[in-house]
Enzyme design. Sequence first.
Site, PDB file in Angstrom:
ATOM      1  N   LYS A 128      18.687  -2.061 171.092  1.00 36.69           N
ATOM      2  CA  LYS A 128      19.479  -0.853 171.257  1.00 36.69           C
ATOM      3  C   LYS A 128      20.821  -1.160 171.916  1.00 36.69           C
ATOM      4  CE  LYS A 128      17.435   2.104 174.079  1.00 36.69           C
ATOM      5  NZ  LYS A 128      16.333   2.856 174.735  1.00 36.69           N
TER       6      LYS A 128
ATOM      7  N   SER B 160      14.996   7.271 173.339  1.00 30.72           N
ATOM      8  CA  SER B 160      16.350   6.814 173.090  1.00 30.72           C
ATOM      9  C   SER B 160      16.437   5.585 172.188  1.00 30.72           C
ATOM     10  CB  SER B 160      17.029   6.488 174.423  1.00 30.72           C
ATOM     11  OG  SER B 160      16.328   5.478 175.121  1.00 30.72           O
TER      12      SER B 160
ATOM     13  N   SER C  18      10.993   6.584 175.669  1.00 26.50           N
ATOM     14  CA  SER C  18      12.117   6.121 174.845  1.00 26.50           C
ATOM     15  C   SER C  18      11.752   5.109 173.777  1.00 26.50           C
ATOM     16  CB  SER C  18      13.205   5.524 175.743  1.00 26.50           C
ATOM     17  OG  SER C  18      13.735   6.499 176.604  1.00 26.50           O
TER      18      SER C  18
END
Length: 537
Positions: free
Chosen positions: A145, A220, A244
Site C-alpha cells: 500500500k 485501508s 484494514s
Amino acid sequence: MSNKKNEEVKKHARKRVFCDYVKSFLLKIFLFTRYYVDILIDRVFGYFNDSKRVPIKKCTNPIILESATALAKKIRKREYTSEQVVQAFVDRIKEVNPILNALVDSRYEAALEEARKIDEGINNGTISYADFRRKPFLGVPFTTKESSAVKGLSFTLGIVKRKGRKALFDADHIALMKQAGAICLGVTNVPQLNLWQETHNPIYGITSNPYNNTRNVGGSSGGEASLLAAGGTPISLGTDIGGSIRIPAFMCGVFGHKPTSHLISTKGTTFRLGTEAQTIVVMGVLARHAVDITPLLKVLTDVNSSKLRLDESVNVGNVKINYITDPKDVFVSPFRKDMTKIFGRVVNYFREISSTEPEELHLEGTKYSGKLWKYWMSQESGVDFMKDITDRTGKAHPVIDTIKYFTVGNDYTLSTIFNFINKLLPCPKDEWAKEETEKLKNQLIGKLGTNGVLLYPSAPFTASYHHASYLRPWNFNFFVLWNVLKFPVTQVPLGLSDGLPVGIQVVAAPYQDHLCIAVAKELEKAFGGYVPPFETS
C-alpha cells in the site's frame, strides 16, 4: 412492614420485566426497520450504478493464478524465469488497472531489470541453493500500500499537501521482503491517512472491486486486495489498525492475516517510527492462496518468528472450535440470509470433522467493539490525527474544516470529515475501557487457550456500492475488536454469493497464529477459497 417491603420488591421486579420487554420490542422494530432501510439503500445505489459495470479481462497467462510459493519454487527449478513472472504480472496490471485504479505508482522497468539479474545469477551459478534458502521469495514480485514507504515511489498517504512526495527509504517490512528476494512492482491506493472502510483520496481517486467495479473494495488496504484478486500481484502487504487488511480481504475474496501484535516493526508506515510504546496497528499479508501466509509471515516477523509456532503441524480435527454468530452490536447492520447461511455451513462442517462439539459463546463485551476501538485509538503513541492530516504543518479544526468542506470545499474527503465528527464525540472513560478490554481478553484467552479458535462474522452483507459506507459507518465494528485485543486473526474467503465474495474471520489467542492459518487452509480445502473474478483460459 415486611409485607409492604415485599410488595415494593415485587413492584420493582414487574417494572423491570416490563422495561426489558419494551426495550426488546423496540430493538426488534429498530432492527427490522434497519434491515429494510439497508436493502432500500442498495436498491437506490444500484439504480444509479448497475449500468456502469465493466468486467475485467479474462486471464490468458496461467502464471498469474499460481501461489507465490509455487512461483518461487518454479523459479528455483528454472521452470520459469523471474523475468517471465514479473512480466506476466506487469502485463496483468496494465490490463486491469484502468478499470480498478488499484496501483498508483510503479517501477516496472526497474523490477524487470532486477529480475534479469536474478535470472543471470541462477544461470551462471552465482546464486546457489543457500541463497534460495535465505531468500524464499527470490524473483517473485510483490506490491504494497502507498502508505508504506518504498524508496522512490509515491508516499502521499492520500494527503493533498504531500502530493508528489516520494519515499526516501524503505519501511522496515518492505526491506525485509526485499531481503527475502521479492521484487517490488509498485504501490497501491489507500484512503486518506488510512482511516476509512473504502479506498478513496483526493490525489488518486477511488479504487474499484474486481468482482463488480461499482462496488467497494474496503480500506485501508483496498488497493492491495483489489489488485491481488484481479491477478495483478502474487504477494500483497498491508497494515491493519481497524480491519484494514481484513475488510478489503473480505470484500475482494482473498485471505488476509493480521498477526499477533508487536512482532513486526511499524517503522516507515505513515508517520510511524517503530518506537511507539502503545499501538494497535500491525503489518500483515493478503494472499489468494492460504499456503502463502506462513512463509510470508516468517519473513515479516524476522527474528520474532521464533515466538510463533509457525512450523508446528496442526490436526484441525483436534482444534477446539468456538463461535459467535452475532456480537449484538446495535450500531451494525442486521445480517442477511446469505451471510448467516455460510456461517452456519462452516460451523456444521466443523461439527462433522471435529473431535469435540463446537461451542457457541455469548460474551457481552463484543457489543462494545466500536467504543473500545475508539478509546484505544485515542491512546495511540506518536499519532495525532488532527496534525497528521495536515502533513504535520499545522492542526485541523474539525468544526471549521467540516463547514468548509460543505461550503467552499477543502483538501479532505468525506471520510476525513466523518473522522472529524468522530473526534468530537465523547470518548469512553479510561477506567471502563481498560477494565472491559481486560475482561474480554481474559474470557477469550480462557476459552481459546493454546488449541482453540473462534469463528467470527466478517460483515452483515457482501461488498456494497461505492460510497454506501457513509450510510453504514459502524459496520467495520466486526473487525476492530481483534485490534483492541491484539489477537491474531485470518479473514477466510468462502466463495461467492450473487457474484460477490463471502467469508468469515478465524481468531486465535496471542502467539497462536498457526491455528488461524491451519483452520484457514482447512476451510480453503472444504469451501474452495479464492474464486477468480474473471474468466480463465
